[in-house]
Design an enzyme around this catalytic site. Structure first.
Site, PDB file in Angstrom:
ATOM      1  N   SER A 235       0.831  -1.205   0.000  1.00 54.58           N
ATOM      2  CA  SER A 235       0.000   0.000   0.000  1.00 54.58           C
ATOM      3  C   SER A 235       0.859   1.245   0.000  1.00 54.58           C
ATOM      4  O   SER A 235       1.967   1.262   0.548  1.00 54.58           O
ATOM      5  CB  SER A 235      -0.893  -0.008   1.244  1.00 54.58           C
ATOM      6  OG  SER A 235      -1.519   1.248   1.434  1.00 54.58           O
TER       7      SER A 235
ATOM      8  N   TYR B  95      -1.846   0.268  10.239  1.00 56.81           N
ATOM      9  CA  TYR B  95      -2.062  -0.401   8.949  1.00 56.81           C
ATOM     10  C   TYR B  95      -0.833  -0.226   8.055  1.00 56.81           C
ATOM     11  O   TYR B  95      -0.288  -1.202   7.514  1.00 56.81           O
ATOM     12  CB  TYR B  95      -3.307   0.150   8.255  1.00 56.81           C
ATOM     13  CG  TYR B  95      -3.400  -0.265   6.817  1.00 56.81           C
ATOM     14  CD1 TYR B  95      -3.602  -1.601   6.471  1.00 56.81           C
ATOM     15  CD2 TYR B  95      -3.261   0.664   5.782  1.00 56.81           C
ATOM     16  CE1 TYR B  95      -3.664  -2.003   5.138  1.00 56.81           C
ATOM     17  CE2 TYR B  95      -3.330   0.282   4.463  1.00 56.81           C
ATOM     18  CZ  TYR B  95      -3.529  -1.047   4.137  1.00 56.81           C
ATOM     19  OH  TYR B  95      -3.575  -1.433   2.822  1.00 56.81           O
TER      20      TYR B  95
ATOM     21  N   LYS C  37       2.027  -3.041   6.560  1.00 51.90           N
ATOM     22  CA  LYS C  37       2.369  -3.238   5.145  1.00 51.90           C
ATOM     23  C   LYS C  37       3.869  -3.070   4.913  1.00 51.90           C
ATOM     24  O   LYS C  37       4.474  -3.833   4.139  1.00 51.90           O
ATOM     25  CB  LYS C  37       1.567  -2.264   4.270  1.00 51.90           C
ATOM     26  CG  LYS C  37       0.111  -2.656   4.109  1.00 51.90           C
ATOM     27  CD  LYS C  37      -0.027  -4.019   3.471  1.00 51.90           C
ATOM     28  CE  LYS C  37      -1.452  -4.450   3.255  1.00 51.90           C
ATOM     29  NZ  LYS C  37      -1.573  -5.787   2.651  1.00 51.90           N
TER      30      LYS C  37
END
Length: 323
Positions: free
Chosen positions: A117, A141, A145
């Site tokens: 991402s 998050y 990643k």
């Protein structure tokens, strides 16, 4: 080649499964069905219900289906939820990846495409984000990643696995109405949801240092994103020696939040003025990809523009909401 697609019945995963299956690749889907619609999958694609945290299940899937490559999309992906539940995000996103990598190594699989991402970059103050832009994620998050990329590359070096990490920018649209995003977490469905309920769209901050004061983002059609996965998988199929690639997946063009809401009004016919609210913590003024490396390495470029994204997403929203 037989490709295992984890999370392959989700919004993005189903597009990847359809693109690869339609191009003649043999695919098997593994999905825990927590955010999936199994009917999205094309006929003839096996679906195994389960989690990447289940090492025994993964071993059976690799053996039973003769898996020779993996496209790993299964992960939790909501920024706000990751802030509220960081342990869950690290357990599922990193723990699931670690268990999967063990199974990949044990099965002798040598090809992996990893769903990453643009959240790995955080909020860089640059016009175009290249793959060499420093990675400074600002939420759990994005941290998972980035840590996932580190783990993928380390396992690749240790076990001779060729890898491609694809850093998605803002995904929107649908290749067909039945494949549309059913969640209300990204800006396009969020605006649809407000309009459907008779409420004005919201803009979070209109005083950013951008041409119209609202945040600028790079939007990629999910069908183009699926084609990028196919191109990455085929690149790995051709390359015998182990290696790794990290590539941005975007259009390289910025669209402001206000411009996007205006376009949504044109497509839906509901042109009510948005209301402006306070900035959200962590929102960068501008986040636009340089997509040149993906073009050079994969021969891939995005074909569809923002109008196609909005129109296709609206057709899907209408189908799923009986409008």
């Amino acid at each position: 080649m037989t490709w295992l697609i984890t999370g392959g019945a989700g919004y993005i995963g189903a597009h990847v499964a359809r693109a690869m299956h339609g191009a003649g690749e043999d695919v098997v889907v593994l999905d825990d069905l927590s955010a999936a619609v199994p009917e999205r999958l094309p006929g003839g694609v096996p679906l195994v219900e389960g989690s990447t945290l289940d090492g025994d299940l993964l071993k059976r899937v690799f053996a039973d289906h003769g898996i020779t490559g993996v496209v790993h999309l299964a992960a939790r992906k909501q920024v706000g939820e990751s802030v509220a539940e960081p342990v869950r995000y690290y357990r599922e996103n990193i723990g699931g990846l670690a268990t999967l990598l063990d199974a990949i190594a044990d099965a002798g699989v040598r090809r992996l495409v990893f769903s990453s991402s643009a959240a790995v970059y955080g909020n860089p103050d640059v016009d175009l984000i290249t793959e060499d832009t420093p990675c400074l994620p600002v939420n759990p998050y994005g941290e998972t990643k980035l840590a996932g990329e580190w783990l993928v590359r380390a396992a690749g070096r240790a076990h001779g696995i060729s890898t491609v990490c694809l850093r998605y920018f803002n995904v929107a649209g649908a290749a067909a109405p039945e494949l549309a995003d059913t969640g209300v977490f990204n800006i396009v469905p969020m605006v649809f949801d407000r309009l459907t309920r008779g409420e004005a769209p919201r803009i979070f901050g209109a005083d950013y240092p951008t041409p119209d004061g609202t945040c600028v983002r790079d939007y990629i059609h999910v069908a183009d994103l699926a084609e990028a996965h196919l191109a990455a998988a085929r690149r790995l199929s051709k390359d015998a020696p182990a290696g790794d690639l990290t590539l941005n997946v975007g259009r390289g063009e910025g669209v402001s939040v206000r411009e996007l809401i205006t376009l949504i009004g044109e497509v839906t016919g509901d042109r009510r003025e948005p209301v402006t609210e306070d900035r959200r913590p962590g929102d960068a003024p501008r986040a636009v990809a340089s997509a040149e490396r993906a073009a050079a390495e994969l021969g891939w470029r995005a074909r569809l523009g923002v109008p196609e994204m909005v129109a296709s997403a609206w057709a899907g929203w209408q189908r799923h909401h009986g409008l």
